[in-house]
Design an enzyme around this catalytic site. Structure first.
Site, mmCIF file in Angstrom:
data_model
loop_
_atom_site.group_PDB
_atom_site.id
_atom_site.type_symbol
_atom_site.label_atom_id
_atom_site.label_comp_id
_atom_site.label_asym_id
_atom_site.label_seq_id
_atom_site.Cartn_x
_atom_site.Cartn_y
_atom_site.Cartn_z
ATOM 1 N N ASP A 130 0.828 -1.211 0.000
ATOM 2 C CA ASP A 130 0.000 0.000 0.000
ATOM 3 C C ASP A 130 0.859 1.256 0.000
ATOM 4 O O ASP A 130 0.463 2.283 -0.559
ATOM 5 C CB ASP A 130 -0.907 0.024 1.237
ATOM 6 C CG ASP A 130 -1.931 -1.091 1.237
ATOM 7 O OD1 ASP A 130 -1.986 -1.839 0.247
ATOM 8 O OD2 ASP A 130 -2.664 -1.215 2.220
ATOM 9 N N TYR A 159 -10.314 8.250 -4.934
ATOM 10 C CA TYR A 159 -9.540 7.492 -5.913
ATOM 11 C C TYR A 159 -10.193 7.455 -7.289
ATOM 12 O O TYR A 159 -9.671 6.817 -8.189
ATOM 13 C CB TYR A 159 -9.294 6.082 -5.354
ATOM 14 C CG TYR A 159 -8.753 6.171 -3.947
ATOM 15 C CD1 TYR A 159 -7.450 6.580 -3.724
ATOM 16 C CD2 TYR A 159 -9.569 5.938 -2.835
ATOM 17 C CE1 TYR A 159 -6.952 6.742 -2.443
ATOM 18 C CE2 TYR A 159 -9.084 6.081 -1.550
ATOM 19 C CZ TYR A 159 -7.779 6.484 -1.363
ATOM 20 O OH TYR A 159 -7.289 6.651 -0.090
ATOM 21 N N HIS A 163 -4.103 8.163 8.164
ATOM 22 C CA HIS A 163 -3.785 6.801 8.600
ATOM 23 C C HIS A 163 -2.366 6.655 9.134
ATOM 24 O O HIS A 163 -2.064 5.644 9.776
ATOM 25 C CB HIS A 163 -3.976 5.816 7.445
ATOM 26 C CG HIS A 163 -5.382 5.678 6.980
ATOM 27 N ND1 HIS A 163 -6.422 5.351 7.833
ATOM 28 C CD2 HIS A 163 -5.938 5.819 5.752
ATOM 29 C CE1 HIS A 163 -7.543 5.288 7.146
ATOM 30 N NE2 HIS A 163 -7.284 5.575 5.885
ATOM 31 N N ASP A 215 -14.132 10.909 5.711
ATOM 32 C CA ASP A 215 -13.549 9.933 4.789
ATOM 33 C C ASP A 215 -14.273 8.601 4.960
ATOM 34 O O ASP A 215 -14.773 8.279 6.040
ATOM 35 C CB ASP A 215 -12.062 9.763 5.113
ATOM 36 C CG ASP A 215 -11.290 9.035 4.020
ATOM 37 O OD1 ASP A 215 -11.473 7.820 3.891
ATOM 38 O OD2 ASP A 215 -10.514 9.681 3.308
ATOM 39 N N HIS A 232 -12.949 5.790 5.129
ATOM 40 C CA HIS A 232 -12.148 4.959 6.028
ATOM 41 C C HIS A 232 -11.996 5.653 7.382
ATOM 42 O O HIS A 232 -11.914 6.875 7.461
ATOM 43 C CB HIS A 232 -10.773 4.690 5.431
ATOM 44 C CG HIS A 232 -10.809 3.988 4.109
ATOM 45 N ND1 HIS A 232 -10.870 4.660 2.908
ATOM 46 C CD2 HIS A 232 -10.814 2.666 3.804
ATOM 47 C CE1 HIS A 232 -10.900 3.785 1.916
ATOM 48 N NE2 HIS A 232 -10.867 2.575 2.431
ATOM 49 N N GLY A 246 -2.068 2.819 4.893
ATOM 50 C CA GLY A 246 -3.162 3.305 4.065
ATOM 51 C C GLY A 246 -2.821 4.465 3.160
ATOM 52 O O GLY A 246 -3.560 5.455 3.116
ATOM 53 N N ASP A 301 -13.355 9.759 -0.885
ATOM 54 C CA ASP A 301 -13.714 8.380 -1.207
ATOM 55 C C ASP A 301 -15.072 7.989 -0.650
ATOM 56 O O ASP A 301 -15.535 6.868 -0.866
ATOM 57 C CB ASP A 301 -12.640 7.407 -0.730
ATOM 58 C CG ASP A 301 -12.281 7.590 0.735
ATOM 59 O OD1 ASP A 301 -12.914 8.435 1.395
ATOM 60 O OD2 ASP A 301 -11.363 6.906 1.218
#
Length: 564
Positions: free
Chosen positions: A94, A298, A136, A171, A173, A144, A259
């Protein structure tokens, strides 16, 4: 709407970096967003800044010195060596070690730190850094797609001036890195609205509420797939309203990860551009100092649309924008409609099943109701410069280091190396006593306690949401013998043993079952002593690179006693 002073941070070089050709994270999206903002004529209405890039010293306000030094040195060629085969710092694919990694991190972190300083100085009401929001990153590890946690660095700068900081993360996440950094303090309240389940990073349940002095000041809103604008507002308004009422923050940091928009390549929400920007409009009306940061996102064309629209929301001119996109260098990216829009899709809103959304809202409101009123903070005058800067200890990049600096640095390295050598010698003597003395083998109470094995780490990938086991390494060497206590590595000992039954050099618990069975035969004492000599030679040659443990010696003693 009332006019706000908006500071907009942008570095022309930030869009020139690339993680990898097929990597989902595209820093180029910042360049596309900037060109679209410029084409709409917004730059003339903001204070546009090219912020100072963050220095390694500034990054160590949160991250460890070792980690920051690693980021400044790592290259694609030295990546495997410096990470000990991806067991530390950069543990998954990642986070690749791409060209210009540290320079990219310094731009992202510098923009967020500069935004915090502008709010603290009163020169801006809203500060924007779309290159930031990398939530992250951990204290000593990348995660991340994030290497340096610019959000934590910005909040630490805000805490020098403001009593209480509210961090809101929309976000898709969970904002685990920021929550972890302020998990034990009541001066920062974190609120993350994210997807939960078998989804990166796997944290952010409503049981994670903080610890110690920070208990109750971590608010998590775990959602399921397909949340729409209406459902999002139904939980955002009451929870954020209650936080503002109870916590009374002095400043707000909003992470606008894109995202969570519909159609994102890694996200699973169903928010439109207007639904996502509602959060910006909400905090603008509250009239608190506000920092707006980027984050995930993304599907590049949708990221550029959303952040352009939210920049207009910060200026209060979103209603005047033409829905037909103006011409830019990247105009073809926005086909086939070429509109300033991110539409929803036909995803099913799983949050409406079994009143799940109501339960989440009720639990969050209960947590906030149990909080005490806004915590008081003793504030002091904040110096405009650090003690080191005042005394002239800051590094002068233009003049560089003179001969005296080089001499002092060389002497410091010499003293450090001598101290390391002395410690290593002491440890070697202690280990020799431990392994070789009769008292240590006889179970003396003076024997030092054995260290328990360091467990391997588990890390989840943001790309495929799979969990991977990261082996435990120390000093660059893996301890492959499972179930045995790990101690300091010994270079001239081995767990390899001559097996009288198989007539082979064996490693306990690993290769015994794979070797052919041999016919046992009796052996003389002289043969056994010769084999002992062979074992020592094998250990000195580093056979299979393993360590001897005390339990192995005990097993040998027990075996020799039975033979007698």
């Amino acid at each position: 709407m009332s006019k706000r002073r908006v500071a907009y941070s942008y570095d022309n070089d930030v869009g020139a970096f690339t993680y990898a050709t097929t990597h989902p994270m595209k820093p180029h999206r910042m360049r596309i967003t900037h060109d679209l903002i410029s084409a709409y004529g917004m730059l003339e209405q903001m204070h546009v800044i090219r912020p100072k890039r963050a220095s390694p010293e500034a990054m160590t306000a949160f991250h460890t010195d070792e980690y920051v030094n690693f980021l400044s040195r790592v290259t694609p060629e030295t990546h495997m060596e410096l990470t000990y085969h991806q067991t530390r710092f950069l543990t998954l694919d990642d986070n690749p070690a791409f060209e210009g990694l540290f320079e990219f991190c310094s731009m992202s972190a510098g923009g967020s730190i500069d935004a915090a300083k502008r709010l603290a100085s009163g020169s801006a009401d809203i500060a924007i850094n779309w290159a930031g929001g990398l939530h992250h990153a951990k204290k000593r590890e990348a995660s991340g797609f994030c290497y340096i946690n610019d959000i934590v660095l910005g909040i630490l700068e805000l805490l020098r001036t403001y009593a209480r900081v509210l961090y809101v993360d929309i976000d898709c996440h969970h904002g685990d890195g920021v929550e972890e950094a302020f998990y034990t303090t009541d001066r920062v309240m974190t609120c993350s609205i994210h997807k939960h389940g078998d989804f990166f990073p796997g944290t952010g349940t409503q049981n994670d509420i903080g610890k110690g002095k920070g208990k109750g000041y971590s608010v998590n809103i775990p959602l399921q797939d397909g949340i729409t604008d209406e459902s999002f507002r139904s939980i955002f308004d009451p929870v954020i309203g209650k936080i503002l009422d109870v916590y009374q923050p002095s400043v707000v940091v909003l992470q606008c990860g894109a995202d969570s928009l519909a159609g994102d390549k890694l996200g699973c929400f169903n928010l439109t551009m207007q639904g996502h920007a509602y959060c910006v409009q909400y905090f603008r009306k509250v009239n608190l100092p506000l920092i707006m940061l980027g984050g995930g996102g993304y599907t590049v064309k949708n990221v550029a649309r959303a952040w352009t629209y939210e920049t207009a929301c910060a200026l209060g001119i979103e209603d005047t924008l033409d829905s037909n996109l103006p011409w830019t260098e990247f105009f073809d990216w926005f086909g086939p409609r070429y509109q300033l829009e991110v539409c929803g899709n036909n995803m099913v809103d799983a949050n409406l099943k079994d009143n799940a959304l109501d339960r989440i809202r009720t639990a969050a409101m209960k947590q906030l109701n149990d909080l005490q009123p806004a915590p008081s903070v003793g504030m002091h005058d904040v110096p405009r410069e650090s003690v080191g800067q005042h005394l002239g200890f800051g590094k002068d990049e233009e003049e560089g280091r003179d001969a005296l600096d080089e001499s002092v640095a060389q002497h410091a390295r010499l003293v450090y190396n001598l101290q390391e050598a002395e410690l290593a010698s002491d440890d070697s003597d202690a280990d020799s006593h431990r392994w070789d003395s009769d008292d240590s083998m006889g179970g003396s109470t003076s024997r030092r306690r054995r260290r328990h094995p360091r467990p391997g780490k588990k890390r989840m990938s943001i790309i495929n949401n799979q969990v991977y086991d990261i082996p435990s390494y120390e000093n660059g060497f893996e301890y492959a013998v499972s179930g045995r206590p790990e101690t300091r590595r010994r270079f001239f000992q081995s767990v390899a043993r001559w097996d009288t039954r198989y007539q082979k050099v064996m490693i306990p618990g690993h290769a015994a079952q794979a070797l052919p069975r041999a016919v046992p035969h009796s052996r003389s004492r002289s043969e056994e002593s010769e084999d002992d000599g062979e074992e020592d030679d094998a250990g000195q040659n580093g056979v299979l690179g393993k360590r001897a443990t005390q339990s192995d010696y005990e097993d040998d003693e027990a075996g020799s006693g039975m033979d007698e």
